[in-house]
Design a protein around this motif. Structure first.
Motif, PDB file in Angstrom:
ATOM      1  N   UNK A   1      29.695  31.035  42.654  1.00 50.45           N
ATOM      2  CA  UNK A   1      29.746  31.883  43.848  1.00 50.45           C
ATOM      3  C   UNK A   1      28.348  32.123  44.419  1.00 50.45           C
ATOM      4  N   UNK A   2      27.327  32.133  43.571  1.00 54.03           N
ATOM      5  CA  UNK A   2      25.952  32.237  44.061  1.00 54.03           C
ATOM      6  C   UNK A   2      25.691  31.119  45.064  1.00 54.03           C
ATOM      7  N   UNK A   3      26.135  29.909  44.739  1.00 54.16           N
ATOM      8  CA  UNK A   3      25.971  28.777  45.645  1.00 54.16           C
ATOM      9  C   UNK A   3      26.743  28.937  46.939  1.00 54.16           C
TER      10      UNK A   3
ATOM     11  N   UNK B   1      40.048  38.121  45.900  1.00 51.99           N
ATOM     12  CA  UNK B   1      40.542  38.108  44.526  1.00 51.99           C
ATOM     13  C   UNK B   1      40.363  36.706  43.969  1.00 51.99           C
ATOM     14  N   UNK B   2      40.019  36.631  42.686  1.00 45.68           N
ATOM     15  CA  UNK B   2      39.906  35.360  41.987  1.00 45.68           C
ATOM     16  C   UNK B   2      40.865  35.360  40.807  1.00 45.68           C
ATOM     17  N   UNK B   3      41.624  34.290  40.648  1.00 45.57           N
ATOM     18  CA  UNK B   3      42.498  34.121  39.494  1.00 45.57           C
ATOM     19  C   UNK B   3      41.792  33.202  38.508  1.00 45.57           C
TER      20      UNK B   3
ATOM     21  N   UNK C   1      38.057  40.833  41.138  1.00 45.30           N
ATOM     22  CA  UNK C   1      37.726  41.093  42.535  1.00 45.30           C
ATOM     23  C   UNK C   1      36.246  40.822  42.743  1.00 45.30           C
ATOM     24  N   UNK C   2      35.925  40.250  43.903  1.00 42.74           N
ATOM     25  CA  UNK C   2      34.535  40.038  44.291  1.00 42.74           C
ATOM     26  C   UNK C   2      34.123  41.246  45.130  1.00 42.74           C
TER      27      UNK C   2
ATOM     28  N   UNK D   1      26.517  40.439  44.309  1.00 42.46           N
ATOM     29  CA  UNK D   1      27.951  40.659  44.177  1.00 42.46           C
ATOM     30  C   UNK D   1      28.268  40.854  42.699  1.00 42.46           C
ATOM     31  N   UNK D   2      29.393  41.503  42.441  1.00 40.91           N
ATOM     32  CA  UNK D   2      29.854  41.768  41.087  1.00 40.91           C
ATOM     33  C   UNK D   2      31.293  41.323  40.980  1.00 40.91           C
TER      34      UNK D   2
END
Length: 98
Positions: free
Chosen positions: A17-19, A41-43, A50-51, A58-59
């Protein structure tokens, strides 16, 4: 052992996600205040997350159904172990968005 695998998965997804986002990944710590905008949301293999995006980072936090109605909105909460006590919506005495 499961906790270690989960942290590794979150670190791997955080790097990906950083990318995508161009924001640094900040790992959630127990007792930490989580604030930011709920983006998606990420599965993942270890569950749904959750992002939560802040201005420069981000966390990834455990997802809960109550977050869905707050997609794209400011959320805040306190990390308590593997859960978060969420404060959602406008609060008295705080800045609000009209």
């Amino acid at each position: 052992m499961l906790g270690l695998l989960r942290r590794r998965e979150l670190a791997r997804v955080g790097a990906r996600l950083f990318g995508e986002l161009g924001l640094d990944y900040a790992e959630m710590e127990p007792g930490q205040r989580i604030e930011g905008i709920y983006r998606r949301r990420l599965d993942l293999a270890s569950g749904r997350f959750a992002v939560i995006e802040k201005s420069r980072e981000f966390t990834l936090v455990p997802w809960r159904p109550v977050l869905e109605r707050n997609l794209g909105k400011q959320v805040s909460g306190i990390a308590r172990g593997d859960t978060i006590s969420w404060t959602l919506g406008r609060q008295r005495g705080g800045p609000g968005i009209v």
